[in-house]
Design an enzyme around this catalytic site. Sequence first.
Site, mmCIF file in Angstrom:
data_model
loop_
_atom_site.group_PDB
_atom_site.id
_atom_site.type_symbol
_atom_site.label_atom_id
_atom_site.label_comp_id
_atom_site.label_asym_id
_atom_site.label_seq_id
_atom_site.Cartn_x
_atom_site.Cartn_y
_atom_site.Cartn_z
ATOM 1 N N ASP A 79 -7.184 8.220 -6.063
ATOM 2 C CA ASP A 79 -7.186 8.447 -4.619
ATOM 3 C C ASP A 79 -8.616 8.539 -4.095
ATOM 4 O O ASP A 79 -9.262 9.586 -4.205
ATOM 5 C CB ASP A 79 -6.417 9.718 -4.290
ATOM 6 C CG ASP A 79 -6.234 9.914 -2.787
ATOM 7 O OD1 ASP A 79 -6.568 8.993 -2.023
ATOM 8 O OD2 ASP A 79 -5.755 10.994 -2.391
ATOM 9 N N ASP A 272 -9.087 3.731 1.445
ATOM 10 C CA ASP A 272 -8.330 4.835 0.847
ATOM 11 C C ASP A 272 -7.296 4.248 -0.098
ATOM 12 O O ASP A 272 -6.260 3.742 0.332
ATOM 13 C CB ASP A 272 -7.677 5.655 1.969
ATOM 14 C CG ASP A 272 -6.765 6.753 1.450
ATOM 15 O OD1 ASP A 272 -6.707 6.964 0.221
ATOM 16 O OD2 ASP A 272 -6.096 7.398 2.279
#
Length: 396
Positions: A79, A272
């Site tokens: 992440d 992201d």
Amino acid sequence: MLFASTSLVTLLLAGNALSLPTKEASKIQKKGIRTAAHRWVPKQSLKARDTGAVIASTDGGGWIIPVLIGGQQVILNVDTGSSDLWTASTLMPADQQQTVTSGSLYNPDQSSTYQAQDGWTYALGYADGSGSSGPAGIDQVNIGGATIPAMPFGICQDLRYGGNGVGTRDTDGPVGLGFGAENSIRPNPQCTFMECLEPYVPEPVFSTSFKQNNTGFIDFGYNDTTQYIGDVTTIPIANTSSGNEGQWVNQGVQFGSGGNVFSSAPIDMDFDSGTASLSLPWQAAADYFALVPGSSNSSGGWQYPCSATLPDFDFVFTQVNSGPATVTIPGANLENGGDGTNCGTWIGVVDGRANAGLPFYITKYMIWNQAIPTLSFADQVNEAAAAPSNATKRAI
């Protein structure tokens, strides 16, 4: 993908983060490490038997890696939109433990290298309404051989889900690869995995090569010049700008197709990896689908006739350090299954920051440089496997 208020971020001070003593650092033999990754596909999604591609899933999951914490294996997702490493644990109530379907829970009592830290806690809330909180401690963390002897991390004691509060997790937590300004450990934020790893690797970078067939790999501490071809674009990352603290964000991005720029105003864009969708302003999405006859958003999301061919999609960067300012991905990258008549895409509409999403990542080799900070990318060499190579290693 992490949600945090600007007021919270401004309180984060990195001065008391862990650091490696100079004498110890001088003894380290630095080396780059490659670790394999594969894409987690939610259990409710269907997969094509031949290619493994997700069919008709709005939540495409993300890339996951096995991680050893104190010698115990957990499964964490990669992440770049958050800055904490935390894991589901035996400290959670039994009913919460049962919602974690990865088959593994971290048990601090079973680790000989775990160091409890008096008064350390972490707490996170995510954009989908879910969250995680509990004590924070220190233990050895090993990702494919990239090892940090004493890594600060969160040990989940309370796991919550968004929406109606009911859910399951196919992973134990995230490896946050954002910037340390967003780390949630208190009373003082700590280094992220990559920041803690920097003394052990040649360069303060990690590189990702996520593949169309749901495989991929991460290169910690270097980039592999044999894994990409063609022009390299390098863009500045505005990780200290207001509202973007700690994020891999480039400012002033526009979109287009076929060399024509859409009419929507320039916008900040996230990179992201925890969010699968290519998130766009409404006008940019409308301009793109105007190029696809028969497309419609009447069902709440854009659909198009499965018989149509999606045009290529352009990212137009107004802030570029070097390389081409316009980067194109194939229209096929946007396809996201269908019923044979109507097909969906990975494009989603947002009011805030845009997000590059899965369609961008699956054809680019990406070099994430935390020290400068910049993001560089070029087309992947057409390889399906993540086999190690005798690669040339250099930083961009």
